[in-house]
Design an enzyme around this catalytic site. Structure first.
Site: not given
Ligand code: XMP
Length: 513
Positions: A55, A82-83, A169, A171, A223-225, A227-228, A369
């Site tokens: 952070g 880190c933090y 880090h 990650e 939406s056509g994407g 995810d939906s 995603k």
């Protein structure tokens, strides 16, 4: 029995989400939660391990986000990053100081003591650092286990408890053995099993949606994407035609978008209703300049339209959305300690009114995603949907900087269409993550056909990203740049200058608004 879960407490680092993502890649479920979550909520979630993220704070600053010492006494393995590392030491009574050298980027970690966290990590390896403060003196309970050239305590462990901390880090991909270190923590120290499988996820969601929805109906904003579409697939599998997909034509869509979505919904046997709301949205957004207000108006209008449609269909009790985890994270505001993760309110998260009568169903809310795409692949969804670039809900409205009108929408839609054609002609489309044009309110002077022109400047943005939380610009060839610029300026009235956006995210975002 503890749950096979790692909780990542977020202290505001840009990369906090990345920790949760890496752990899922290892095969263990992980959640990113606000650092100030109640200790009882942690106990209730019953995780096998807790990670304290990095952070931008210094532990001594007023309003620095702290945690209760009781979290360190839960007897759950803890890793501070880190933090998070400085914080644990500080809570135990250690001294934190500004480091003499700002370490930002590549460093060499030298491990000093054998321990579980560094199993299979060589004596010397590359790590990625990003800090101003560092632990200067540890209390007697903590012992240093690694150093770098400029950082004496680059990692430590508790002498008796499963508490570890690293200044770098793990990650971030640039940390050579980062994934190995996280794996050591999650598998060897926390004793998690690798049981986070996306295939189970779909079946679990289908069962739970069946139970929740019962004989009621669900409407889904499609939406056509990707995810939906995946959301529609899962809900359709659970309740068949009791799912009604609603596609709203906001007037801010790309060319052919409406036809394409109708085609694919038909192919998958989803029942779809198209609502023409072009005039409504244009009227609502006329004169609006501020991007956040644009988003809020659009979000609100979406919900109003959904509610209106739902009243026309018998027995609708639920509204489904294709919200994914990055939408949730980026829209989250942590008000309590002045920790401000807020970037922009993605309309499907931020814009829902409190009085909304429909209950929400968001099966992908906890997925990144790339996890959604993996599911899409396993469900054998059409390639055109699987590899389609994302397109924001507010559509072209947030790519027209400033006020919107019909002419600007038409100019931008034409420009986006040319870009799409050329990305496909040059076989670039599948190598990049997203590409679009931004229409600026700035006009510039040009000369076209011996005549002075005074038209809009347009920006080309082409990016590559793993998860849309960070991204880099794509190194397009000069040939492509030349063709795009020539075609857009020659074929469209209204743009006479093109520029290429070469910023990464962060510090910028992908969209301009
Ligand atoms: P940013 O601009 O936040 O974009 O870096 C990250 C990804 O999200 C998309 N985006 C949106 N999607 N509603 C959406 O559904 C929104 O309001 C919105 N804003 C940005 C953006 O296109 C990119 O893929």
């Amino acid at each position: 029995m503890k749950k096979n879960l790692i909780i990542v407490l977020d202290f505001g680092s840009q990369y906090s989400y990345m920790i949760a993502k890496r752990i899922r890649e290892i095969g263990v479920y992980s959640l990113l939660l606000p650092h100030n979550i109640f200790i009882n909520d942690i106990i209730e979630k019953n995780p096998k391990g807790i990670i304290l993220s990095g952070g931008p704070f210094s532990v001594y600053k007023n309003n620095a986000p702290l945690i209760s010492k009781k979290i360190l006494e839960l007897n759950i393995p803890i890793l501070g990053i880190c933090y998070g590392m400085q914080l644990i030491s500080y809570i135990f009574g250690g001294k934190i100081k500004k480091s003499n050298y700002k370490e930002y980027g590549k460093s060499y970690l030298v491990t000093d003591k054998k321990n579980f966290l560094f199993k299979n990590v060589p004596k010397k390896s590359v790590v990625w650092m990003s800090h101003y403060d560092e632990v200067k003196n540890n209390p007697k309970e903590l012992e240093s286990i690694a150093h770098t050239n400029s950082c004496k305590i680059a990692a430590y462990k508790h002498k008796e408890k499963d508490i570890y901390a690293v200044q770098f880090h793990p990650e971030v991909k640039n940390t050579e053995y980062g994934k190995c270190i996280l794996k050591n923590f999650v598998i060897n120290i926390c004793k998690c099993n690798k049981n986070w499988k996306l295939e189970d996820f779909v079946q679990k969601q289908v069962n739970s949606i069946k139970n929740i929805v019962s004989d009621k109906k669900v409407i889904l904003g499609i939406s056509g994407g990707l995810d939906s579409f995946v959301t529609a697939y899962i809900i359709n599998k659970a309740i068949g035609n009791s799912l009604i997909c609603i596609f709203i034509d906001t007037g801010f869509l790309l060319k052919e978008e409406k036809k394409t979505i109708q085609f694919f919904c038909k192919k998958m046997n989803f029942s779809i209703k198209v609502i023409d709301a072009v005039d409504i949205f244009l009227k609502k957004l006329t004169g609006v300049y501020n991007p956040e207000i644009k988003r809020k108006i659009i979000g609100k209008e979406f919900v109003t339209l959904f509610q209106k449609e739902s009243r026309k269909i018998n027995n609708v009790e639920f509204l489904a959305q294709g919200t994914i985890y990055s939408d949730v994270i980026e829209s989250s505001i942590n008000k309590n300690v002045g920790l401000n993760n807020f970037v922009k309110s993605h309309h499907n998260v931020g814009g829902l009114p409190k009085c909304m009568k429909l209950k929400l169903i968001e099966p992908l809310r906890k997925l990144f995603k790339d996890e959604v795409r993996k599911i899409g692949k396993s469900l054998k969804l059409p390639k055109e949907i699987l590899y389609k670039h994302p397109f924001p809900g507010p559509g072209l409205s947030i790519r027209i900087i400033g006020k919107i009108n019909k002419r600007k929408i038409s100019i931008l839609r034409k420009a986006e269409n040319i870009l799409l054609q050329e990305l496909k002609n040059f076989n670039i489309y599948n190598n990049i993550s997203q590409a679009f044009i931004i229409l600026l309110p700035i006009k510039s002077v040009g000369v076209m056909g011996d005549k002075r022109s005074y038209e809009h400047v347009a920006v080309l943005r082409v990016i590559k990203t793993e998860d849309f939380m960070t991204s880099t610009f794509y190194p397009l060839s000069y040939e492509f740049l030349e063709i795009i610029s020539n075609r857009i300026i020659n074929e469209i009235n209204g743009i006479n200058r093109m520029v290429y956006d070469i910023t990464s995210k962060p510090p910028s975002t992908i969209e301009w608004q």
